[in-house]
Enzyme design. Sequence first.
Site, PDB file in Angstrom:
ATOM      1  N   PRO A 127     -41.756  -1.863   2.786  1.00  0.00           N
ATOM      2  CA  PRO A 127     -42.846  -0.790   2.349  1.00  0.00           C
ATOM      3  C   PRO A 127     -41.894   0.569   1.694  1.00  0.00           C
ATOM      4  O   PRO A 127     -42.445   1.351   1.623  1.00  0.00           O
ATOM      5  CB  PRO A 127     -43.551  -0.300   3.544  1.00  0.00           C
ATOM      6  CG  PRO A 127     -42.601  -0.786   4.681  1.00  0.00           C
ATOM      7  CD  PRO A 127     -41.699  -1.899   4.241  1.00  0.00           C
ATOM      8  N   GLU A 128     -40.486   0.454   1.678  1.00  0.00           N
ATOM      9  CA  GLU A 128     -39.904   1.681   1.520  1.00  0.00           C
ATOM     10  C   GLU A 128     -40.217   2.301   0.155  1.00  0.00           C
ATOM     11  O   GLU A 128     -40.297   3.429   0.161  1.00  0.00           O
ATOM     12  CB  GLU A 128     -38.328   1.270   1.609  1.00  0.00           C
ATOM     13  CG  GLU A 128     -37.860   0.922   2.906  1.00  0.00           C
ATOM     14  CD  GLU A 128     -38.246  -0.267   3.434  1.00  0.00           C
ATOM     15  OE1 GLU A 128     -37.066  -0.826   4.651  1.00  0.00           O
ATOM     16  OE2 GLU A 128     -38.588  -1.086   2.909  1.00  0.00           O
ATOM     17  N   VAL A 129     -40.286   1.447  -0.991  1.00  0.00           N
ATOM     18  CA  VAL A 129     -40.572   2.188  -2.102  1.00  0.00           C
ATOM     19  C   VAL A 129     -41.940   2.715  -2.343  1.00  0.00           C
ATOM     20  O   VAL A 129     -41.885   3.882  -2.764  1.00  0.00           O
ATOM     21  CB  VAL A 129     -40.589   0.952  -3.008  1.00  0.00           C
ATOM     22  CG1 VAL A 129     -41.107   1.610  -4.732  1.00  0.00           C
ATOM     23  CG2 VAL A 129     -39.129   0.522  -3.605  1.00  0.00           C
TER      24      VAL A 129
END
Length: 246
Positions: A127-129
């Site tokens: 989920p980083e982006v």
Amino acid sequence: MKIDTIGHVRHLINDRPERRNALGAETMRQLLAALEAAERDAEVKAVVLSGAPPAFCAGSDLKELGALSIDGMCEHELETARIARRIGSLSKPVIAAVEGFALGGGFILAISCDLVVSAADARWHLPEVANGWLPPWGLQALLTRVSPAQARRLVWGDVPIDGRRAEALGLVDVLADDGRALGEALALAERLAALPAQAVASTKRFFAPFTSLDGERLDVLAARYFADDCRGSAAQTTLRKFMVKQ
């Protein structure tokens, strides 16, 4: 970190259910110490890494990161990366047992292991982006298992995938029935532990250059992009929720 020994198999359990087994600095220190102890113990022939129910790992502990400067976050993530890379240089096979979910750093930690067993219904997601930044470490481990094009799509993280899809992509080595990932991982570890230890270690050493390549350099590069991203508006919106210091 809970530690159990079953015959010649060392079972390491990330035991922070109240934080969804997030990867804080102390958790990673405990993991490294447990891995080094397993490496030194001649009676241990294989290692299984799992998370306390109901999941494997939610990724980095954002509450902990939120108390750090951006430079401090980068240092924290680079140390996490170093510990994850240590798995590949151990002489003994390390198997991840994934139930529930493997998110962010938890996803990358799982695929940093030599073998991955996942429940069919486990949720895998980077989920980083969406938070505003590139995953700051472990992308070499991702590239070892999937093509660059597939890795890029997974890092964009527009949709989560389940264990079945993860196996189809090559992220997962053994697909288990729901709730059976740990049992399958322990059984696999027992089979590997029964093999001649010297030949198992030689196999890891031979393949290490192909699986690690220039992982350290790529972690440093990813951390640099991560730091730049964290100064952007999308990341700042996320980080403000955790009171990051600038």
